[in-house]
Design a protein around this motif. Structure first.
Motif, mmCIF file in Angstrom:
data_model
loop_
_atom_site.group_PDB
_atom_site.id
_atom_site.type_symbol
_atom_site.label_atom_id
_atom_site.label_comp_id
_atom_site.label_asym_id
_atom_site.label_seq_id
_atom_site.Cartn_x
_atom_site.Cartn_y
_atom_site.Cartn_z
ATOM 1 N N THR A 129 1.506 14.559 37.214
ATOM 2 C CA THR A 129 1.528 13.358 38.045
ATOM 3 C C THR A 129 1.257 13.730 39.494
ATOM 4 O O THR A 129 1.732 14.758 39.980
ATOM 5 N N PHE A 130 0.487 12.889 40.159
ATOM 6 C CA PHE A 130 0.083 13.140 41.535
ATOM 7 C C PHE A 130 0.176 11.855 42.357
ATOM 8 O O PHE A 130 -0.088 10.766 41.838
ATOM 9 N N THR A 131 0.467 12.006 43.638
ATOM 10 C CA THR A 131 0.248 10.910 44.580
ATOM 11 C C THR A 131 -1.247 10.932 44.906
ATOM 12 O O THR A 131 -1.928 11.935 44.650
ATOM 13 N N PRO A 132 -1.778 9.867 45.497
ATOM 14 C CA PRO A 132 -3.199 9.896 45.859
ATOM 15 C C PRO A 132 -3.548 11.062 46.787
ATOM 16 O O PRO A 132 -4.591 11.696 46.616
ATOM 17 N N ALA A 133 -2.677 11.383 47.737
ATOM 18 C CA ALA A 133 -2.954 12.490 48.669
ATOM 19 C C ALA A 133 -2.927 13.829 47.932
ATOM 20 O O ALA A 133 -3.773 14.694 48.184
ATOM 21 N N TRP A 157 -3.604 14.284 44.781
ATOM 22 C CA TRP A 157 -4.794 14.309 43.926
ATOM 23 C C TRP A 157 -6.033 14.676 44.736
ATOM 24 O O TRP A 157 -6.848 15.473 44.309
ATOM 25 N N ALA A 158 -6.167 14.077 45.925
ATOM 26 C CA ALA A 158 -7.306 14.376 46.781
ATOM 27 C C ALA A 158 -7.296 15.861 47.156
ATOM 28 O O ALA A 158 -8.343 16.525 47.122
ATOM 29 N N GLN A 159 -6.142 16.404 47.459
ATOM 30 C CA GLN A 159 -6.034 17.813 47.799
ATOM 31 C C GLN A 159 -6.387 18.688 46.586
ATOM 32 O O GLN A 159 -7.088 19.694 46.719
ATOM 33 N N ALA A 160 -5.917 18.311 45.410
ATOM 34 C CA ALA A 160 -6.199 19.077 44.196
ATOM 35 C C ALA A 160 -7.683 19.059 43.862
ATOM 36 O O ALA A 160 -8.202 20.001 43.273
ATOM 37 N N GLN A 161 -8.374 18.001 44.260
ATOM 38 C CA GLN A 161 -9.804 17.870 44.008
ATOM 39 C C GLN A 161 -10.642 18.496 45.110
ATOM 40 O O GLN A 161 -11.865 18.440 45.065
ATOM 41 N N GLY A 162 -9.969 19.019 46.118
ATOM 42 C CA GLY A 162 -10.683 19.675 47.211
ATOM 43 C C GLY A 162 -11.288 18.718 48.210
ATOM 44 O O GLY A 162 -12.238 19.057 48.916
ATOM 45 N N GLU A 163 -10.761 17.532 48.283
ATOM 46 C CA GLU A 163 -11.322 16.531 49.212
ATOM 47 C C GLU A 163 -10.668 16.651 50.574
ATOM 48 O O GLU A 163 -9.591 17.052 50.759
#
Length: 81
Positions: A69-73, A75-81
């Motif tokens: 589970t991820f918060t949007p922030a 998730w964005a960090q995990a995706q390298g954004e």
């Protein structure tokens, strides 16, 4: 139960920005991104998802659900954004 059915059940009870599911109909793996996870520990996030499934977990309709589970922030960090 299909992945689409499970996705619909989770997203109906939890505001989700992203849900990825794979499984065999009883055993599932999920990635769930929700702003509702802000400020919550992992166990609280998982409990929130399980609450959306309700009796389906007790009746063995969904036998097992492993999730990240991820918060949007997060998730964005995990995706390298």
């Amino acid at each position: 139960m299909t992945a689409d059915q499970l996705k619909h059940i989770i997203s109906a009870g939890l505001a989700c920005e992203h849900i990825y599911l794979e499984g065999d109909g009883r055993h599932w793996y999920a990635i769930i991104v929700s702003p509702e996870f802000e400020g919550k520990r992992q166990i609280q996030r998982h409990q929130r998802v399980y609450a959306t499934l309700g009796a389906r977990m007790q009746t063995d309709e969904v036998h097992a659900l492993s999730m990240k589970t991820f918060t949007p922030a997060e998730w964005a960090q995990a995706q390298g954004e």
